[in-house]
Design a protein around this motif. Sequence first.
Motif, PDB file in Angstrom:
ATOM      1  N   GLY A  16      22.988  51.339  34.498  1.00 13.20           N
ATOM      2  CA  GLY A  16      21.621  50.663  34.224  1.00 13.20           C
ATOM      3  C   GLY A  16      21.481  50.073  32.878  1.00 13.20           C
ATOM      4  O   GLY A  16      20.491  49.672  32.250  1.00 13.20           O
ATOM      5  N   ARG A  17      22.744  49.534  32.293  1.00 11.08           N
ATOM      6  CA  ARG A  17      22.584  48.331  31.082  1.00 11.08           C
ATOM      7  C   ARG A  17      21.285  47.681  31.124  1.00 11.08           C
ATOM      8  O   ARG A  17      20.639  47.133  30.157  1.00 11.08           O
ATOM      9  CB  ARG A  17      23.894  47.794  31.064  1.00 11.08           C
ATOM     10  N   VAL A  18      21.369  46.938  32.673  1.00  8.53           N
ATOM     11  CA  VAL A  18      20.339  45.736  32.852  1.00  8.53           C
ATOM     12  C   VAL A  18      19.171  46.526  33.359  1.00  8.53           C
ATOM     13  O   VAL A  18      17.913  46.167  33.144  1.00  8.53           O
ATOM     14  CB  VAL A  18      21.065  44.602  33.720  1.00  8.53           C
ATOM     15  N   ALA A  19      19.325  47.350  34.234  1.00 11.16           N
ATOM     16  CA  ALA A  19      18.136  47.850  35.147  1.00 11.16           C
ATOM     17  C   ALA A  19      17.220  48.552  34.304  1.00 11.16           C
ATOM     18  O   ALA A  19      16.057  48.277  34.535  1.00 11.16           O
ATOM     19  CB  ALA A  19      18.770  48.756  36.247  1.00 11.16           C
ATOM     20  N   THR A  66      32.760  39.891  42.235  1.00  6.23           N
ATOM     21  CA  THR A  66      34.093  39.478  42.477  1.00  6.23           C
ATOM     22  C   THR A  66      34.871  40.909  42.412  1.00  6.23           C
ATOM     23  O   THR A  66      36.010  40.833  42.818  1.00  6.23           O
ATOM     24  CB  THR A  66      34.897  38.691  41.196  1.00  6.23           C
ATOM     25  N   PHE A  67      34.203  41.838  42.196  1.00  7.02           N
ATOM     26  CA  PHE A  67      34.938  43.247  42.451  1.00  7.02           C
ATOM     27  C   PHE A  67      35.181  43.531  44.128  1.00  7.02           C
ATOM     28  O   PHE A  67      35.850  44.405  44.372  1.00  7.02           O
ATOM     29  CB  PHE A  67      34.251  44.307  41.909  1.00  7.02           C
ATOM     30  N   LEU A  68      34.506  42.709  44.776  1.00  9.89           N
ATOM     31  CA  LEU A  68      34.422  42.631  46.213  1.00  9.89           C
ATOM     32  C   LEU A  68      35.745  41.665  46.487  1.00  9.89           C
ATOM     33  O   LEU A  68      35.821  40.586  46.167  1.00  9.89           O
ATOM     34  CB  LEU A  68      33.361  42.344  47.145  1.00  9.89           C
ATOM     35  N   SER A 114      40.937  51.541  45.849  1.00 10.59           N
ATOM     36  CA  SER A 114      39.788  50.593  45.924  1.00 10.59           C
ATOM     37  C   SER A 114      39.026  50.774  44.612  1.00 10.59           C
ATOM     38  O   SER A 114      39.217  51.561  43.945  1.00 10.59           O
ATOM     39  CB  SER A 114      38.781  51.111  46.948  1.00 10.59           C
ATOM     40  N   ASN A 115      38.115  49.676  44.474  1.00  9.78           N
ATOM     41  CA  ASN A 115      37.336  49.511  43.086  1.00  9.78           C
ATOM     42  C   ASN A 115      36.431  50.853  43.088  1.00  9.78           C
ATOM     43  O   ASN A 115      36.029  50.907  41.611  1.00  9.78           O
ATOM     44  CB  ASN A 115      36.535  48.335  42.953  1.00  9.78           C
ATOM     45  N   ASP A 116      35.730  51.533  43.905  1.00 14.02           N
ATOM     46  CA  ASP A 116      35.036  52.501  43.879  1.00 14.02           C
ATOM     47  C   ASP A 116      35.948  53.642  42.790  1.00 14.02           C
ATOM     48  O   ASP A 116      35.522  54.295  42.226  1.00 14.02           O
ATOM     49  CB  ASP A 116      34.369  53.285  44.955  1.00 14.02           C
ATOM     50  N   LEU A 138      22.638  45.104  42.703  1.00 18.38           N
ATOM     51  CA  LEU A 138      24.094  45.485  43.365  1.00 18.38           C
ATOM     52  C   LEU A 138      25.192  45.796  42.348  1.00 18.38           C
ATOM     53  O   LEU A 138      25.399  45.104  41.385  1.00 18.38           O
ATOM     54  CB  LEU A 138      24.434  44.291  44.202  1.00 18.38           C
ATOM     55  N   GLY A 139      25.661  46.913  42.451  1.00 13.60           N
ATOM     56  CA  GLY A 139      26.276  47.523  41.285  1.00 13.60           C
ATOM     57  C   GLY A 139      25.845  47.757  39.996  1.00 13.60           C
ATOM     58  O   GLY A 139      25.750  47.362  38.997  1.00 13.60           O
ATOM     59  N   ILE A 140      24.820  48.923  40.066  1.00 12.81           N
ATOM     60  CA  ILE A 140      23.913  49.102  38.894  1.00 12.81           C
ATOM     61  C   ILE A 140      24.496  49.587  37.939  1.00 12.81           C
ATOM     62  O   ILE A 140      24.091  49.365  36.599  1.00 12.81           O
ATOM     63  CB  ILE A 140      22.680  49.875  39.658  1.00 12.81           C
TER      64      ILE A 140
HETATM   65  C1  LIG Z   1      31.297  45.710  35.733  1.00 10.10           C
HETATM   66  S1  LIG Z   1      30.075  47.015  36.435  1.00 10.10           S
HETATM   67  C2  LIG Z   1      28.444  46.386  36.279  1.00 10.10           C
HETATM   68  C3  LIG Z   1      27.463  47.378  35.748  1.00 10.10           C
HETATM   69  C4  LIG Z   1      26.179  46.805  35.661  1.00 10.10           C
HETATM   70  N1  LIG Z   1      25.602  45.936  36.826  1.00 10.10           N
HETATM   71  C5  LIG Z   1      26.194  46.087  34.406  1.00 10.10           C
HETATM   72  O1  LIG Z   1      25.991  44.951  34.422  1.00 10.10           O
HETATM   73  O2  LIG Z   1      26.350  46.714  33.464  1.00 10.10           O
HETATM   74  C6  LIG Z   1      30.295  46.868  38.010  1.00 10.10           C
HETATM   75  C7  LIG Z   1      29.601  48.147  38.864  1.00 10.10           C
HETATM   76  O3  LIG Z   1      29.857  47.950  40.195  1.00 10.10           O
HETATM   77  C8  LIG Z   1      30.123  49.056  40.782  1.00 10.10           C
HETATM   78  N2  LIG Z   1      30.854  48.741  42.112  1.00 10.10           N
HETATM   79  C9  LIG Z   1      32.309  48.088  42.243  1.00 10.10           C
HETATM   80  N3  LIG Z   1      32.263  47.781  43.392  1.00 10.10           N
HETATM   81  C10 LIG Z   1      31.523  48.202  44.254  1.00 10.10           C
HETATM   82  C11 LIG Z   1      31.012  48.397  45.536  1.00 10.10           C
HETATM   83  N4  LIG Z   1      31.881  47.918  46.238  1.00 10.10           N
HETATM   84  N5  LIG Z   1      29.806  48.908  46.256  1.00 10.10           N
HETATM   85  C12 LIG Z   1      28.949  49.186  45.117  1.00 10.10           C
HETATM   86  N6  LIG Z   1      29.389  49.345  43.852  1.00 10.10           N
HETATM   87  C13 LIG Z   1      30.580  48.728  43.262  1.00 10.10           C
HETATM   88  C14 LIG Z   1      30.948  49.907  39.796  1.00 10.10           C
HETATM   89  O4  LIG Z   1      30.977  51.177  40.040  1.00 10.10           O
HETATM   90  C15 LIG Z   1      30.135  49.522  38.493  1.00 10.10           C
HETATM   91  O5  LIG Z   1      29.306  50.435  38.244  1.00 10.10           O
END
Ligand SMILES: C[S@@+](CC[C@H](N)C(=O)[O-])C[C@H]1O[C@@H](n2cnc3c(N)ncnc32)[C@H](O)[C@@H]1O
Length: 244
Positions: free
Chosen positions: A51-54, A111-113, A2-4, A46-48
Amino acid sequence: MSNDVMYENWASIYEKYTCIRGRIAEADETAAFLDRCASGGNALELGIGDGRVAVPLSERGVKVEGIDNSDSMLKLLAKRTDLVKAWKGDIANFRSEQRYNLVYCVYNTFTFLFTREAQLSCLRSAVDALNDEGILVIETAVPDLDGLVNGQKTSTMLLDHENTILIADVHDPLKQNMVSTLLWFSGTSVRRLPHRVRYVYHQELDTMAECVGLKLAERWEDWARGAFSGSSKRHISVYRRTGL
Ligand SMILES: C[S@@+](CC[C@H](N)C(=O)[O-])C[C@H]1O[C@@H](n2cnc3c(N)ncnc32)[C@H](O)[C@@H]1O
């Protein structure tokens, strides 16, 4: 896998990778765009990640919270700031007591979902987390299927005197999945970073959003509000609640 689990591997190179990809350079512009959407209120990412943006968004005075399912990414965030509250959770299915002016999901994270159901469920959770005037912003790539031969392609992402970064993609058209492995050669070491996405075209995203009570308000090709066109490589889509 899984992506996690996958993202646990990314944490150690995330900052370097986002720097190479020009994503750190545009973080302030991203934050400025999102600041306007938050209208002085609070925001949920969502998917923080790290913290690059946060972080720059919170430095602008927006109260930012976030969700991520990777311990390693959450640790990077915690090291960087204590201004942003984040918790471990799955963005495919989350519930928040709090209501937000802005919920956002950037840098292709949506799209990671990698199933349609997970993507719809994420949108449903996001709508529930918005207040009545709330805004959802999604930034994601325009699907790029160019150059596939027998459903596969390998491309060079970076080549300099220190690094060679290759990406190998295998396409699953039935699931709209691109299963990829990034191979990062640096000095004498090589890292293997797998991930999988379910790509969505903008019109499908709009239809999914409409199904959960959202309507497209704006669409741009970048954070500087360039016009979205047939040659755009990504889109930033801004949705509002329809009150359905
Ligand atoms: C491409 S990174 C983006 C991180 C941040 N948002 C940025 O813009 O730099 C994707 C992030 O989403 C998280 N992630 C992926 N699938 C996830 C899920 N199903 N639930 C929660 N977080 C998820 C990953 O762990 C990762 O930190």
